[in-house]
Design a protein around this motif. Structure first.
Motif, PDB file in Angstrom:
ATOM      1  N   GLN A   1      11.671  11.516  -5.168  1.00 16.62           N
ATOM      2  CA  GLN A   1      11.157  12.549  -5.770  1.00 16.62           C
ATOM      3  C   GLN A   1      10.032  12.315  -6.850  1.00 16.62           C
ATOM      4  O   GLN A   1       9.141  13.002  -7.168  1.00 16.62           O
ATOM      5  CB  GLN A   1      12.400  13.223  -6.854  1.00 16.62           C
ATOM      6  N   TYR A   2      10.011  10.892  -7.451  1.00 19.60           N
ATOM      7  CA  TYR A   2       9.159  10.349  -8.109  1.00 19.60           C
ATOM      8  C   TYR A   2       7.756   9.903  -7.459  1.00 19.60           C
ATOM      9  O   TYR A   2       6.992   9.600  -8.014  1.00 19.60           O
ATOM     10  CB  TYR A   2       9.757   9.276  -8.765  1.00 19.60           C
ATOM     11  N   ASN A   3       7.890  10.078  -6.167  1.00 20.00           N
ATOM     12  CA  ASN A   3       6.700   9.541  -5.518  1.00 20.00           C
ATOM     13  C   ASN A   3       6.440   7.845  -5.537  1.00 20.00           C
ATOM     14  O   ASN A   3       5.601   7.371  -5.248  1.00 20.00           O
ATOM     15  CB  ASN A   3       5.318  10.109  -6.002  1.00 20.00           C
ATOM     16  N   LEU A   4       7.644   7.343  -5.847  1.00 16.42           N
ATOM     17  CA  LEU A   4       7.564   5.843  -5.888  1.00 16.42           C
ATOM     18  C   LEU A   4       7.846   5.261  -4.120  1.00 16.42           C
ATOM     19  O   LEU A   4       7.207   4.179  -4.004  1.00 16.42           O
ATOM     20  CB  LEU A   4       8.712   5.302  -6.707  1.00 16.42           C
ATOM     21  N   VAL A   5       8.376   6.012  -3.495  1.00 19.45           N
ATOM     22  CA  VAL A   5       8.314   5.946  -2.022  1.00 19.45           C
ATOM     23  C   VAL A   5       8.049   7.051  -1.296  1.00 19.45           C
ATOM     24  O   VAL A   5       7.949   8.163  -1.762  1.00 19.45           O
ATOM     25  CB  VAL A   5       9.706   5.361  -1.584  1.00 19.45           C
ATOM     26  N   ASN A   6       7.360   6.788  -0.006  1.00 21.58           N
ATOM     27  CA  ASN A   6       6.774   7.855   0.718  1.00 21.58           C
ATOM     28  C   ASN A   6       7.991   8.330   1.360  1.00 21.58           C
ATOM     29  O   ASN A   6       7.824   9.650   1.842  1.00 21.58           O
ATOM     30  CB  ASN A   6       5.899   7.532   1.769  1.00 21.58           C
TER      31      ASN A   6
ATOM     32  N   HIS B   1       0.691  -1.163   0.030  1.00 25.64           N
ATOM     33  CA  HIS B   1       0.063   0.021   0.122  1.00 25.64           C
ATOM     34  C   HIS B   1       0.834   1.309   0.108  1.00 25.64           C
ATOM     35  O   HIS B   1       0.372   2.197  -0.565  1.00 25.64           O
ATOM     36  CB  HIS B   1      -0.965   0.124   1.011  1.00 25.64           C
ATOM     37  N   PHE B   2       2.008   1.247   0.351  1.00 20.90           N
ATOM     38  CA  PHE B   2       3.086   2.294   0.450  1.00 20.90           C
ATOM     39  C   PHE B   2       4.474   1.733   0.751  1.00 20.90           C
ATOM     40  O   PHE B   2       4.411   0.770   1.351  1.00 20.90           O
ATOM     41  CB  PHE B   2       2.666   3.534   1.212  1.00 20.90           C
ATOM     42  N   ARG B   3       5.590   2.477   0.487  1.00 15.61           N
ATOM     43  CA  ARG B   3       6.685   2.224   0.701  1.00 15.61           C
ATOM     44  C   ARG B   3       7.530   2.975   1.254  1.00 15.61           C
ATOM     45  O   ARG B   3       7.296   4.500   1.165  1.00 15.61           O
ATOM     46  CB  ARG B   3       7.477   1.841  -0.906  1.00 15.61           C
ATOM     47  N   VAL B   4       8.551   2.564   2.081  1.00 18.66           N
ATOM     48  CA  VAL B   4       9.548   3.463   2.786  1.00 18.66           C
ATOM     49  C   VAL B   4      10.760   2.808   2.416  1.00 18.66           C
ATOM     50  O   VAL B   4      10.871   1.587   2.211  1.00 18.66           O
ATOM     51  CB  VAL B   4       9.504   3.393   4.066  1.00 18.66           C
ATOM     52  N   ALA B   5      11.974   3.592   2.227  1.00 19.35           N
ATOM     53  CA  ALA B   5      13.025   3.073   1.516  1.00 19.35           C
ATOM     54  C   ALA B   5      14.473   3.325   2.612  1.00 19.35           C
ATOM     55  O   ALA B   5      14.272   4.462   3.006  1.00 19.35           O
ATOM     56  CB  ALA B   5      13.569   3.254   0.153  1.00 19.35           C
ATOM     57  N   SER B   6      15.609   2.454   2.392  1.00 21.48           N
ATOM     58  CA  SER B   6      16.678   2.920   3.141  1.00 21.48           C
ATOM     59  C   SER B   6      17.392   3.562   2.131  1.00 21.48           C
ATOM     60  O   SER B   6      17.296   3.602   0.798  1.00 21.48           O
ATOM     61  CB  SER B   6      17.550   1.555   3.365  1.00 21.48           C
ATOM     62  N   GLU B   7      18.497   4.489   2.532  1.00 23.59           N
ATOM     63  CA  GLU B   7      19.354   5.366   1.725  1.00 23.59           C
ATOM     64  C   GLU B   7      19.854   4.585   0.507  1.00 23.59           C
ATOM     65  O   GLU B   7      20.261   5.090  -0.655  1.00 23.59           O
ATOM     66  CB  GLU B   7      20.085   6.199   2.666  1.00 23.59           C
ATOM     67  N   ASN B   8      20.303   3.234   0.821  1.00 25.13           N
ATOM     68  CA  ASN B   8      20.993   2.728   0.021  1.00 25.13           C
ATOM     69  C   ASN B   8      20.227   1.666  -1.010  1.00 25.13           C
ATOM     70  O   ASN B   8      20.592   1.117  -1.895  1.00 25.13           O
ATOM     71  CB  ASN B   8      21.922   1.784   0.562  1.00 25.13           C
ATOM     72  N   ALA B   9      18.756   2.221  -1.262  1.00 26.91           N
ATOM     73  CA  ALA B   9      17.839   1.489  -2.040  1.00 26.91           C
ATOM     74  C   ALA B   9      17.971   1.800  -3.424  1.00 26.91           C
ATOM     75  O   ALA B   9      18.547   2.889  -3.666  1.00 26.91           O
ATOM     76  CB  ALA B   9      16.505   1.620  -1.554  1.00 26.91           C
TER      77      ALA B   9
END
Length: 260
Positions: free
Chosen positions: A176-181, A121-129
């Motif tokens: 920036q692309y809104n691919l992750v929150n 439903h949504f995504r959070v990412a680590s800086e190295n993703a």
């Protein structure tokens, strides 16, 4: 339940499902897809589970793609069956899951890995993703919903570029692309996702289930999302959660939702 390719852990309403194939950078094969389905269909549906967090083991990869060795010699018909069964069993299943699913993207999310993250439903990412859909570099296209969900999230032009170039974007570009929150450090990723889950669980899970259904309706062919919203909005008035929520608000106290 015992699994070979995933790990599960429930704690205070949060079920963490971890893809655990580190030697393959957590690549998806048929057995892993089946185990993920079983985890969502069984453990995830236990009453005590309110939110699911999906992640990968280690620091290198969420899921680095599909296990290409499984389908390198497939015919066209076998390829269609692979995509149809995978979408039904896991990717569409996750996208329409009745409880919130957060993808905690730790490292590479490529091909089927990004498609799985996008199904959440949504995504959070680590800086190295690092994220991408490299399928055209293999002479194939994304088959687990990537051509549909990526444009919904980032827009048609950006999705076309990502798919056509088979390139990767980093976590900040994904933000920036809104691919992750959100983007956070590798060390803080799971805690960050759990903090969001805790905020979610303060609210009516009955209402959240209805909201998931209403939001998803906008992306279903032949379905009027506004009509679904009206239906689910009206249904909310007949729930115990609505009665408790409004009573708590009017009496200036914290709601204790019964979950029905």
């Amino acid at each position: 339940m015992s699994y070979q390719n995933i790990l599960t852990e429930e704690n205070e309403g949060i079920l963490r499902i971890t893809i655990n194939r580190p030697s393959k950078l957590n690549a998806l094969n048929r057995d892993t897809i089946e185990e993920l389905h079983q985890a969502f269909a069984n453990e995830g549906m236990e009453d005590e589970v309110k939110v699911v967090i999906l992640t990968g083991t280690g620091e290198k990869a969420f899921v680095a793609g599909a296990d290409i060795s499984e389908f390198a010699d497939f015919s066209a018909e076998k390829g269609k069956k692979l995509a149809a069964e995978g979408q039904k069993k896991l990717f569409d299943y996750v996208a329409n899951y009745s409880k919130p699913v957060i993808a905690a993207v730790n490292g590479f999310a490529l091909g089927g890995g990004l498609e799985l993250a996008m199904a959440a439903h949504f995504r959070v990412a680590s800086e190295n993703a690092k994220m991408g859909l490299p399928e055209v570099s293999l002479g194939v296209i994304p088959g687990y919903g990537g051509t549909q969900r990526l444009p919904q999230l980032v827009g048609k032009g950006r999705a076309m570029e990502m798919i056509m170039t088979a390139g990767m974007i980093d976590a900040n570009q994904a933000l920036q692309y809104n691919l992750v929150n959100h983007v956070t450090s590798q060390e803080e990723l799971l805690e960050f996702a759990e903090n969001i889950a805790a905020k979610i669980m303060k609210n009516s899970m009955v209402a959240i289930k209805a909201a998931i259904k209403a939001v998803n309706a906008n992306y279903e062919a032949g379905v009027n999302g506004f009509e679904t919203e009206i239906e689910e909005f009206g249904n909310s008035f007949g729930t115990g959660d609505f009665k408790e929520g409004t009573s708590a608000f009017l009496n200036k106290r914290k709601a204790d939702f019964p979950g029905k």
